[in-house]
Design a protein around this motif. Structure first.
Motif, PDB file in Angstrom:
ATOM      1  N   PHE A   1       6.508  38.139   6.767  1.00  0.00           N
ATOM      2  CA  PHE A   1       5.124  38.808   6.423  1.00  0.00           C
ATOM      3  C   PHE A   1       5.071  39.654   6.006  1.00  0.00           C
TER       4      PHE A   1
ATOM      5  N   ALA B   1       0.531  36.950  19.540  1.00  0.00           N
ATOM      6  CA  ALA B   1      -0.397  37.427  20.521  1.00  0.00           C
ATOM      7  C   ALA B   1      -1.230  36.524  20.476  1.00  0.00           C
ATOM      8  N   VAL B   2      -1.521  35.619  19.043  1.00  0.00           N
ATOM      9  CA  VAL B   2      -2.342  34.462  19.243  1.00  0.00           C
ATOM     10  C   VAL B   2      -1.644  33.582  20.278  1.00  0.00           C
TER      11      VAL B   2
ATOM     12  N   ARG C   1       2.443  30.576  10.419  1.00  0.00           N
ATOM     13  CA  ARG C   1       3.110  31.195  11.744  1.00  0.00           C
ATOM     14  C   ARG C   1       1.699  31.713  12.228  1.00  0.00           C
ATOM     15  N   GLU C   2       0.952  31.786  13.514  1.00  0.00           N
ATOM     16  CA  GLU C   2       0.275  32.944  14.201  1.00  0.00           C
ATOM     17  C   GLU C   2       1.256  33.899  14.680  1.00  0.00           C
ATOM     18  N   SER C   3       0.410  35.145  15.033  1.00  0.00           N
ATOM     19  CA  SER C   3       1.465  35.806  15.552  1.00  0.00           C
ATOM     20  C   SER C   3       1.644  35.762  17.243  1.00  0.00           C
TER      21      SER C   3
ATOM     22  N   ARG D   1       1.809  41.303   2.344  1.00  0.00           N
ATOM     23  CA  ARG D   1       1.049  41.703   2.825  1.00  0.00           C
ATOM     24  C   ARG D   1       0.431  42.443   1.296  1.00  0.00           C
ATOM     25  N   VAL D   2       2.370  43.470   1.283  1.00  0.00           N
ATOM     26  CA  VAL D   2       2.571  44.281   0.174  1.00  0.00           C
ATOM     27  C   VAL D   2       2.035  43.675  -1.242  1.00  0.00           C
TER      28      VAL D   2
ATOM     29  N   THR E   1      -1.662  42.978  -0.959  1.00  0.00           N
ATOM     30  CA  THR E   1      -2.754  43.421  -0.938  1.00  0.00           C
ATOM     31  C   THR E   1      -2.110  44.583  -2.219  1.00  0.00           C
TER      32      THR E   1
ATOM     33  N   TRP F   1      -1.852  34.012  23.570  1.00  0.00           N
ATOM     34  CA  TRP F   1      -3.296  33.949  24.429  1.00  0.00           C
ATOM     35  C   TRP F   1      -3.755  32.279  24.819  1.00  0.00           C
ATOM     36  N   GLU F   2      -3.316  31.773  23.417  1.00  0.00           N
ATOM     37  CA  GLU F   2      -3.424  30.437  23.548  1.00  0.00           C
ATOM     38  C   GLU F   2      -3.251  29.448  24.299  1.00  0.00           C
TER      39      GLU F   2
ATOM     40  N   TYR G   1       0.969  32.447   5.673  1.00  0.00           N
ATOM     41  CA  TYR G   1       2.092  32.773   6.747  1.00  0.00           C
ATOM     42  C   TYR G   1       2.257  31.733   7.652  1.00  0.00           C
TER      43      TYR G   1
ATOM     44  N   ALA H   1       6.892  47.979   0.127  1.00  0.00           N
ATOM     45  CA  ALA H   1       5.969  48.965  -0.425  1.00  0.00           C
ATOM     46  C   ALA H   1       6.238  50.438  -1.790  1.00  0.00           C
TER      47      ALA H   1
END
Ligand SMILES: [Zn+2]
Lengths: 234, 327
Positions: free
Chosen positions: A70, A221-222, A217-219, A74-75, A78, A225-226, A215, A37
């Protein structure tokens, strides 16, 4: 027609290039680590100045959409989206692995692009040189270095990318693998410009809203959770 | 002076156009609350991904709603901290790119400073201010001697106030976000039913982790206790602690005006008690509308106007600071 600003930030390197008809007009390759960035927008400004071009002279933008780190991804994505919105030009997403493999399109062996995915894994994809182009053989995927070696078997391939630098010992132990040296690991300005020009000529440039990072790859948390809910997401 | 502000520090993707640091021409907020609800809190990687998807539509909407183009802007600002690193990078990258393309200054803005200055949007405030900034991420008492001049008087030593609401709401099975759920339920409860502890009396710093533990222990010992009473008594303990500290801070700095900020400033009991405190001590009070309490980009653009005059543009090679402090 096409004058394109192209950049990739999916590895630890920031590559920025201005290309015209696929040739590099000006470029910078910056060892950026995690500070993408900080480096990207000033480098874009400097490369345009070196090319003697205003942003308004651009016909299109191109950006590496990964897979890769990741945050860097994103930088880059975006920044490309915001520039495309501001300049009202189309933007094309280039696969980072495609860009890394591109310079080896005249090799007689298959080319495997390998990018460090952290967590002892790599993102990789495999290509077959044919008529000066690379045809995809294995689409981008995420795997451990050992699983990549197993997938390659005894095939004669050349491997390139910063994942090769990181896991050189593991990959070089595979019978048919040649590991290309680190100076070829980052996306090159010429590869970005050539692929960007080809993509624009093929009509692949689109509105900034259509641009999405890859990506693969899921984060966490996902995933957690799954896994906690056998039925999957609702 | 027309500034586009961008805010992506947590789970709101926001953009706004503000004139002269005071007049809101547009303010667009795209909340990710539904995205994070199933996890019971904000997931940084998910928030960062959503910001990438939302940033262009949100900026486009903010410009359109203000009836301006990038060529009309005098600066582009983004929140550069504190917040989630990956989330902050999206807003900062977008703002720098837009500033470069529009050939105007980029301004990096402190999120906390922006909250403290939100009261000046469409209002006049008599200084000095005593600001109570309460949200899921922060609990701060701030003296604002003049616009842009901040001094932190106290902060939480453990959980943020909003975090306490979320944790207790989750324990009571009320879902996420916890603040509105507890506020609604508390309206039907008796706030004097249970005497929960008020931490750190007489100090300007606050603490909420002991209170959360006390709620858990009480409910385990009294499973028959009406949940509305638990919610109301918990809320009263939080608000008591906050208002007591705000009163001390106001006395310490001779505040002319009491100001609330942050998402917890939407709490009806906190607003009621803060207004009562102001009336009892002869001070003015500013209770911002909900849209200005929670994270938004109008406050970023407003703070940027002050910073641009005071400090000039932020260099394009500046980064983000997830742990940025205030004053
Ligand atoms: Zn906030």
């Amino acid at each position: 027609m096409t004058t394109v600003l192209a950049f990739d930030t999916a590895t630890d390197v920031v590559t920025v290039a201005v290309g015209r008809h696929g040739a590099v007009v000006a470029s910078r390759v910056v060892e950026s680590g995690r500070a993408h960035a900080e480096h990207l927008v000033p480098t874009v400004r400097d490369v345009l100045a070196e090319a003697g071009l205003a942003l308004t002279a651009l016909d299109a933008l191109a950006v590496g959409v990964g897979p890769g780190r990741f945050t860097g991804l994103r930088v880059g994505v975006t920044t490309a989206k915001a520039l495309a919105l501001a300049l009202d030009v189309p933007v094309v997403g280039l696969g980072t692995l495609d860009v890394i493999a591109h310079p080896w399109r005249d090799d007689e062996r298959d080319v495997v692009a390998v990018v460090d995915a952290r967590r002892r894994e790599v993102f990789w994809s495999r290509y077959r040189p044919r008529g000066g182009r690379l045809e995809p053989v294995v689409a981008p995927t995420v795997a451990s270095p050992a699983d990549l070696v197993a997938a390659l078997g005894t095939d004669e391939v050349c491997c390139v990318g910063d994942g090769v630098d990181r896991y050189r010992a593991v990959l070089a132990a595979a019978p048919g693998v040649e590991c290309l040296p680190p100076q070829y690991s980052a996306p090159s300005p010429l590869a970005l410009c050539e692929l960007a020009d080809a993509a624009c000529a093929a009509g692949a440039a689109d509105a900034p809203d259509a641009l999405v990072p890859v990506y693969l790859r899921e984060s966490d948390a996902v995933i957690n959770w799954e896994q906690a809910r056998p039925g999957g997401p609702t | 002076m027309l500034i586009l502000g961008i805010e992506t520090s947590c789970d709101e993707t926001a953009a706004a156009v503000v004139a002269d640091g005071r007049v809101v021409h547009s303010s667009v907020v795209s909340s990710q609350v539904d995205l994070h609800a199933r996890y019971g809190g904000v997931v940084p990687e998910e928030a960062s991904r959503a910001h990438v998807d939302l940033i262009v539509p949100v900026v486009r909407d903010a410009l359109a709603a203000a009836g301006v183009t990038l060529a009309d802007l005098d600066a582009v600002a983004a929140c550069h901290g504190p917040g989630l690193a990956g989330a902050l990078l999206v807003g900062v990258s977008a703002a720098k790119a837009l500033a470069l393309a529009a050939d105007v200054p980029y301004v990096g803005v402190n999120h906390l400073e922006a909250h403290c200055g939100a009261g000046w949007l469409d209002h006049d405030l008599a200084t000095p201010l005593a600001v109570l900034l309460v949200s899921g991420g922060h609990t701060l008492l701030v003296e604002v001697a003049a616009r842009g001049e901040h001094r932190v008087l106290g902060s939480t030593v453990d959980d943020a106030a909003g975090e306490a609401f979320d944790k207790v709401a989750r324990f009571l099975g009320l879902g996420y976000p916890g603040g509105p759920a507890i506020d609604r339920l508390a309206a039907d409860g008796d706030r004097t039913a249970i005497a929960f502890p008020r931490a750190m009396p007489g100090e300007l710093d606050a603490s909420f982790s002991g209170l959360k533990t006390a709620v858990v222990q009480y409910v385990r010992a009294h499973p028959e206790a009406p949940v509305a009473d638990v919610a109301a008594s918990f809320q009263e303990a939080v608000v008591d602690q906050l208002v007591d500290k705000l009163a001390r801070a106001a006395d310490a700095v001779g505040a002319a005006t009491l100001v609330l900020g942050g998402g917890v400033a939407a709490n009806s009991r906190l607003r009621e008690r803060t207004a009562a405190l102001a009336a009892a001590t002869g001070r003015e009070v500013f209770l911002p509308p909900l849209a200005l309490c929670t994270d938004n980009a109008a406050m970023i653009a407003a703070a940027a106007a002050v910073r641009l005059v005071a400090d000039g543009p932020t260099p394009l090679d500046a980064g983000v600071d997830p742990n940025l402090g205030l004053g």
